[in-house]
Motif scaffolding. Structure first.
Motif, PDB file in Angstrom:
ATOM      1  N   UNK A   1      12.748  45.653  -5.103  1.00  0.00           N
ATOM      2  CA  UNK A   1      12.274  46.856  -5.795  1.00  0.00           C
ATOM      3  C   UNK A   1      12.602  48.099  -4.981  1.00  0.00           C
ATOM      4  N   UNK A   2      12.438  49.256  -5.614  1.00  0.00           N
ATOM      5  CA  UNK A   2      12.648  50.549  -4.970  1.00  0.00           C
ATOM      6  C   UNK A   2      11.351  51.371  -4.924  1.00  0.00           C
ATOM      7  N   UNK A   3      10.216  50.738  -5.077  1.00  0.00           N
ATOM      8  CA  UNK A   3       8.954  51.466  -5.147  1.00  0.00           C
ATOM      9  C   UNK A   3       8.749  52.322  -3.906  1.00  0.00           C
ATOM     10  N   UNK A   4       8.418  53.608  -4.098  1.00  0.00           N
ATOM     11  CA  UNK A   4       8.163  54.463  -2.938  1.00  0.00           C
ATOM     12  C   UNK A   4       6.862  54.068  -2.247  1.00  0.00           C
ATOM     13  N   UNK A   5       6.750  54.314  -0.943  1.00  0.00           N
ATOM     14  CA  UNK A   5       5.549  53.889  -0.198  1.00  0.00           C
ATOM     15  C   UNK A   5       4.251  54.470  -0.749  1.00  0.00           C
ATOM     16  N   UNK A   6       4.293  55.704  -1.298  1.00  0.00           N
ATOM     17  CA  UNK A   6       3.061  56.318  -1.774  1.00  0.00           C
ATOM     18  C   UNK A   6       2.507  55.648  -3.029  1.00  0.00           C
ATOM     19  N   UNK A   7       3.352  54.930  -3.788  1.00  0.00           N
ATOM     20  CA  UNK A   7       2.892  54.264  -5.020  1.00  0.00           C
ATOM     21  C   UNK A   7       2.437  52.842  -4.705  1.00  0.00           C
ATOM     22  N   UNK A   8       1.548  52.703  -3.736  1.00  0.00           N
ATOM     23  CA  UNK A   8       1.153  51.380  -3.229  1.00  0.00           C
ATOM     24  C   UNK A   8       0.405  50.552  -4.264  1.00  0.00           C
ATOM     25  N   UNK A   9      -0.188  51.191  -5.284  1.00  0.00           N
ATOM     26  CA  UNK A   9      -0.967  50.453  -6.285  1.00  0.00           C
ATOM     27  C   UNK A   9      -0.082  49.799  -7.342  1.00  0.00           C
ATOM     28  N   UNK A  10       1.190  50.161  -7.410  1.00  0.00           N
ATOM     29  CA  UNK A  10       2.079  49.591  -8.415  1.00  0.00           C
ATOM     30  C   UNK A  10       2.647  48.260  -7.945  1.00  0.00           C
ATOM     31  N   UNK A  11       2.978  47.419  -8.888  1.00  0.00           N
ATOM     32  CA  UNK A  11       3.684  46.175  -8.600  1.00  0.00           C
ATOM     33  C   UNK A  11       5.145  46.368  -8.985  1.00  0.00           C
ATOM     34  N   UNK A  12       5.982  46.656  -8.000  1.00  0.00           N
ATOM     35  CA  UNK A  12       7.395  46.840  -8.272  1.00  0.00           C
ATOM     36  C   UNK A  12       7.721  48.218  -8.819  1.00  0.00           C
ATOM     37  N   UNK A  13       8.778  48.270  -9.639  1.00  0.00           N
ATOM     38  CA  UNK A  13       9.351  49.539 -10.112  1.00  0.00           C
ATOM     39  C   UNK A  13       8.853  49.888 -11.501  1.00  0.00           C
ATOM     40  N   UNK A  14       7.642  50.419 -11.580  1.00  0.00           N
ATOM     41  CA  UNK A  14       7.175  50.888 -12.877  1.00  0.00           C
ATOM     42  C   UNK A  14       7.849  52.199 -13.270  1.00  0.00           C
ATOM     43  N   UNK A  15       8.511  52.835 -12.328  1.00  0.00           N
ATOM     44  CA  UNK A  15       9.493  53.891 -12.603  1.00  0.00           C
ATOM     45  C   UNK A  15      10.853  53.268 -12.289  1.00  0.00           C
ATOM     46  N   UNK A  16      11.459  52.654 -13.298  1.00  0.00           N
ATOM     47  CA  UNK A  16      12.655  51.829 -13.097  1.00  0.00           C
ATOM     48  C   UNK A  16      13.906  52.692 -13.239  1.00  0.00           C
ATOM     49  N   UNK A  17      14.608  52.907 -12.117  1.00  0.00           N
ATOM     50  CA  UNK A  17      15.847  53.686 -12.104  1.00  0.00           C
ATOM     51  C   UNK A  17      17.012  52.720 -12.310  1.00  0.00           C
ATOM     52  N   UNK A  18      17.551  52.738 -13.526  1.00  0.00           N
ATOM     53  CA  UNK A  18      18.546  51.741 -13.940  1.00  0.00           C
ATOM     54  C   UNK A  18      19.954  52.274 -13.742  1.00  0.00           C
ATOM     55  N   UNK A  19      20.671  51.691 -12.790  1.00  0.00           N
ATOM     56  CA  UNK A  19      22.088  51.981 -12.626  1.00  0.00           C
ATOM     57  C   UNK A  19      22.895  51.062 -13.541  1.00  0.00           C
ATOM     58  N   UNK A  20      24.144  51.400 -13.843  1.00  0.00           N
ATOM     59  CA  UNK A  20      24.968  50.557 -14.718  1.00  0.00           C
ATOM     60  C   UNK A  20      25.025  49.110 -14.217  1.00  0.00           C
ATOM     61  N   UNK A  21      24.776  48.172 -15.115  1.00  0.00           N
ATOM     62  CA  UNK A  21      24.814  46.753 -14.781  1.00  0.00           C
ATOM     63  C   UNK A  21      23.513  46.179 -14.257  1.00  0.00           C
ATOM     64  N   UNK A  22      22.477  47.007 -14.042  1.00  0.00           N
ATOM     65  CA  UNK A  22      21.190  46.493 -13.551  1.00  0.00           C
ATOM     66  C   UNK A  22      20.528  45.605 -14.598  1.00  0.00           C
ATOM     67  N   UNK A  23      19.891  44.551 -14.114  1.00  0.00           N
ATOM     68  CA  UNK A  23      19.053  43.718 -14.969  1.00  0.00           C
ATOM     69  C   UNK A  23      17.595  44.053 -14.685  1.00  0.00           C
ATOM     70  N   UNK A  24      16.767  43.906 -15.690  1.00  0.00           N
ATOM     71  CA  UNK A  24      15.361  44.279 -15.604  1.00  0.00           C
ATOM     72  C   UNK A  24      14.516  43.006 -15.614  1.00  0.00           C
ATOM     73  N   UNK A  25      13.740  42.811 -14.562  1.00  0.00           N
ATOM     74  CA  UNK A  25      12.920  41.608 -14.419  1.00  0.00           C
ATOM     75  C   UNK A  25      11.435  41.967 -14.524  1.00  0.00           C
ATOM     76  N   UNK A  26      10.688  41.156 -15.246  1.00  0.00           N
ATOM     77  CA  UNK A  26       9.224  41.224 -15.229  1.00  0.00           C
ATOM     78  C   UNK A  26       8.719  39.898 -14.671  1.00  0.00           C
ATOM     79  N   UNK A  27       8.096  39.976 -13.497  1.00  0.00           N
ATOM     80  CA  UNK A  27       7.586  38.792 -12.802  1.00  0.00           C
ATOM     81  C   UNK A  27       6.067  38.754 -12.955  1.00  0.00           C
ATOM     82  N   UNK A  28       5.515  37.554 -13.105  1.00  0.00           N
ATOM     83  CA  UNK A  28       4.056  37.434 -13.246  1.00  0.00           C
ATOM     84  C   UNK A  28       3.569  36.149 -12.614  1.00  0.00           C
ATOM     85  N   UNK A  29       2.298  36.160 -12.253  1.00  0.00           N
ATOM     86  CA  UNK A  29       1.577  34.945 -11.881  1.00  0.00           C
ATOM     87  C   UNK A  29       0.481  34.736 -12.912  1.00  0.00           C
TER      88      UNK A  29
END
Length: 332
Positions: A215-243
């Motif tokens: 992920x690219x999550x910034x340090x200040x967004x510690x409460x988020x799980x991963x990239x809830x602000x998802x910066x998608x470059x060409x060819x990126x795949x989007x994953x949703x992981x869960x337990x």
């Protein structure tokens, strides 16, 4: 009663004992609503009549607390808010003054709520899955003790049977209708399942023991799980992981529903079924992936096969040009 794992046989046995104690206390209060004169009676009998309402309140309050926690863990609060509000209100009512002024019928309604919650939790563990049929079986199972109690009153105290119908069966019927209505509206949480973790990532890699989540999550967004602000470059795949936590006996299926916000509201884009196996203390780990997705607002909901939501995550996708970047890695 400390609230542990929903599939703990120690927890299940404690609940069963508490339900039995409440049933015995309420049945005695049904036949003897007002304490008799206590002069000259045995000390233990005096203690019982002076403390029976407090004892009943303790048992019911403990059970309501347990089921409130179970239901809270088992669904998105946004979906189950109305049902949870009723549970919390009854819990508070039981703990404070108004409970002492309410009659036997209301207390039988609370007992019915606890009995229905117990069966809604335990019966799916017997079948190892959740479904409409399993829920109906759990509701039918909850009917047995109350109908048996009413039949016992009819046999041994026929003169009290009309009162038993009004004070036992009618409150139970009201609670049963509430449960069935909540299920039809999909607001009753899908116990015993729960999603303790869900997040959005640029990559998910399975190793022998763990999953590596990029992920690219910034340090200040510690409460988020991963990239809830998802910066998608060409060819990126989007994953949703869960337990997802499920009891050891479970071998079921859930679905990931992917929604994109459009002008008319949330539009379903994709549904990914995932088979789950229970028993792992931290929860079964799984993920869904999308290769084609437009920018904008997204949400992913984890739902049971009978359409009840267990958890959700919201995120925004922003299309950005290709550039160098460095991913952070979390382990799950």
């Amino acid at each position: 009663m400390a609230v542990g794992r929903v599939d703990s046989w120690h927890m299940i046995a404690q609940q069963a004992v508490y339900l039995a104690m409440v049933t015995i206390l309420l049945t005695q209060m049904f036949f003897v609503p007002e304490p008799p004169p206590l002069d000259g009676v045995a000390r233990i009998k005096r203690f019982y009549y002076r403390r029976r309402l407090a004892i009943l309140s303790f048992f019911l309050g403990t059970l309501l607390n347990v089921y409130t926690v179970f239901f809270f863990k088992s669904s998105s609060l946004l979906v189950s808010f109305s049902f949870m509000l009723v549970m919390v209100a009854l819990l508070v009512l039981n703990e404070f003054g108004p409970f002492k002024r309410l009659g036997v019928a209301f207390r039988f309604a609370l007992l019915s709520l606890c009995g229905l919650s117990f069966c809604a939790t335990v019966v799916p563990m017997v079948f190892g899955r959740v479904s409409t049929l399993v829920f109906l079986v759990s509701m039918a199972s909850a009917c047995v003790p109350m109908l048996a109690l009413a039949a016992w009153v009819r046999r041994w105290a026929p003169d009290r049977y009309l009162a038993a119908r009004q004070q036992m069966l009618v409150p139970f019927g009201v609670m049963l209708v509430v449960f069935l209505g909540a299920y039809l509206l999909r607001v009753i949480p899908p116990v015993p399942l729960s999603v303790p973790f869900i997040g959005v990532y640029h990559g998910v890699e399975r190793t022998q023991e763990t999953y590596r989540l990029s992920h690219e999550r910034p340090p200040w967004a510690f409460w988020r799980n991963g990239d809830q602000q998802f910066r998608a470059q060409p060819g990126d795949r989007l994953y949703v992981f869960f337990r997802i936590f499920s009891p050891a006996s479970f071998a079921d299926e859930v679905s990931l529903h992917w929604f994109h916000r459009e002008a008319r509201g949330w539009a379903l884009q994709d549904t990914i079924p995932i088979k789950i196996v229970g028993g792992r203390a931290e929860g079964f780990r799984g993920y869904g992936v999308k290769s084609k997705y437009p920018a904008g607002e997204w949400k992913v909901q984890v739902e049971t096969t009978d359409g009840r939501e267990i958890g959700r995550v919201y995120f925004d996708v922003e299309a950005v040009p290709a550039s160098a970047r460095s991913f952070k890695v979390d382990l799950q």
